[in-house]
Design a protein around this motif. Structure first.
Motif, PDB file in Angstrom:
ATOM      1  N   THR A   7      47.385  47.558  28.501  1.00  0.00           N
ATOM      2  CA  THR A   7      48.187  46.500  27.878  1.00  0.00           C
ATOM      3  C   THR A   7      49.657  46.621  28.281  1.00  0.00           C
ATOM      4  N   ASN A   8      50.189  47.831  28.230  1.00  0.00           N
ATOM      5  CA  ASN A   8      51.598  48.040  28.566  1.00  0.00           C
ATOM      6  C   ASN A   8      51.884  47.778  30.042  1.00  0.00           C
ATOM      7  N   LEU A   9      50.965  48.153  30.917  1.00  0.00           N
ATOM      8  CA  LEU A   9      51.154  47.865  32.342  1.00  0.00           C
ATOM      9  C   LEU A   9      51.268  46.360  32.569  1.00  0.00           C
ATOM     10  N   GLN A  10      50.405  45.617  31.907  1.00  0.00           N
ATOM     11  CA  GLN A  10      50.431  44.169  32.085  1.00  0.00           C
ATOM     12  C   GLN A  10      51.680  43.556  31.444  1.00  0.00           C
ATOM     13  N   LYS A  11      52.028  44.013  30.261  1.00  0.00           N
ATOM     14  CA  LYS A  11      53.176  43.448  29.543  1.00  0.00           C
ATOM     15  C   LYS A  11      54.499  43.782  30.240  1.00  0.00           C
ATOM     16  N   LEU A  66      55.050  45.384  33.446  1.00  0.00           N
ATOM     17  CA  LEU A  66      55.161  45.284  34.896  1.00  0.00           C
ATOM     18  C   LEU A  66      54.407  44.103  35.487  1.00  0.00           C
ATOM     19  N   GLY A  67      53.557  43.482  34.684  1.00  0.00           N
ATOM     20  CA  GLY A  67      52.748  42.392  35.205  1.00  0.00           C
ATOM     21  C   GLY A  67      51.570  42.877  36.041  1.00  0.00           C
ATOM     22  N   VAL A  68      51.208  44.143  35.889  1.00  0.00           N
ATOM     23  CA  VAL A  68      50.124  44.756  36.666  1.00  0.00           C
ATOM     24  C   VAL A  68      48.847  44.741  35.839  1.00  0.00           C
ATOM     25  N   VAL A  69      47.769  44.258  36.436  1.00  0.00           N
ATOM     26  CA  VAL A  69      46.481  44.215  35.752  1.00  0.00           C
ATOM     27  C   VAL A  69      45.625  45.378  36.263  1.00  0.00           C
ATOM     28  N   LEU A  70      45.283  46.288  35.336  1.00  0.00           N
ATOM     29  CA  LEU A  70      44.428  47.427  35.637  1.00  0.00           C
ATOM     30  C   LEU A  70      43.041  47.121  35.099  1.00  0.00           C
ATOM     31  N   ARG A  71      42.040  47.222  35.968  1.00  0.00           N
ATOM     32  CA  ARG A  71      40.656  46.973  35.549  1.00  0.00           C
ATOM     33  C   ARG A  71      39.845  48.250  35.710  1.00  0.00           C
ATOM     34  N   ILE A  72      39.159  48.622  34.634  1.00  0.00           N
ATOM     35  CA  ILE A  72      38.283  49.792  34.647  1.00  0.00           C
ATOM     36  C   ILE A  72      36.931  49.338  34.130  1.00  0.00           C
ATOM     37  N   ALA A  73      35.915  49.482  34.958  1.00  0.00           N
ATOM     38  CA  ALA A  73      34.572  49.043  34.563  1.00  0.00           C
ATOM     39  C   ALA A  73      33.539  49.906  35.276  1.00  0.00           C
ATOM     40  N   PRO A  74      32.356  50.034  34.677  1.00  0.00           N
ATOM     41  CA  PRO A  74      31.283  50.738  35.376  1.00  0.00           C
ATOM     42  C   PRO A  74      30.932  49.998  36.661  1.00  0.00           C
ATOM     43  N   GLY A  75      30.525  50.737  37.673  1.00  0.00           N
ATOM     44  CA  GLY A  75      30.116  50.124  38.932  1.00  0.00           C
ATOM     45  C   GLY A  75      28.825  49.353  38.778  1.00  0.00           C
ATOM     46  N   ASN A  76      28.448  48.683  39.845  1.00  0.00           N
ATOM     47  CA  ASN A  76      27.231  47.869  39.823  1.00  0.00           C
ATOM     48  C   ASN A  76      25.967  48.709  39.665  1.00  0.00           C
ATOM     49  N   GLY A  77      25.972  49.898  40.219  1.00  0.00           N
ATOM     50  CA  GLY A  77      24.798  50.761  40.131  1.00  0.00           C
ATOM     51  C   GLY A  77      24.889  51.688  38.940  1.00  0.00           C
TER      52      GLY A  77
END
Length: 134
Positions: free
Chosen positions: A63-67, A69-80
């Protein structure tokens, strides 16, 4: 052309980086917040990421990165199947002014954080429906 009242990141050699910093500086309507992430601030950010101990702290960081610096960090499990932290997709959304090295360093720091605190990795998996609604 912009005038800024804070220390900004130095320009990368054009052959080595695709950050488009020069173009960003020329655009009068551009948001220069990303340029606040100079080398000193980047080192502080990476050290902070590695000290994160809970899933809530990691969400707050996103949230702070986006607010700030405008940077969107995405963390998600991979496809497999996710067996290790390497199975997570961790990426920063590309944007003008975001250095190539930074786009690699922040996800690497997040991976180290997840490796040190597996409970955060499990929380991310649970958040993405690991247990199938049980």
């Amino acid at each position: 052309m912009h005038t800024v009242d804070f220390e900004i990141r130095k320009q990368c050699p054009p052959q080595l980086c695709d950050c488009a910093r020069a173009e960003l500086m020329q655009d009068a309507k551009a948001n220069l917040a990303i340029l606040r992430l100079n080398l000193t601030e980047e080192k502080r950010l990476l050290a902070h990421i590695e000290t994160i101990a809970t899933h809530e702290q990691l969400k707050k960081l996103e949230t702070n990165l986006q607010k700030n610096l405008g940077v969107v960090l995405r963390i998600a499990p991979g496809n497999g199947e996710v067996r290790t932290v390497r199975g997570f997709q961790i990426q920063l959304q590309e944007q003008p002014g975001l250095c190539r090295k930074t786009r690699a360093a922040i996800p690497a720091a997040v991976r180290r954080c997840l490796a040190a605190h597996p409970e955060i990795a499990f929380a991310i998996l649970n958040e993405n429906d690991l247990l199938g609604g049980i």
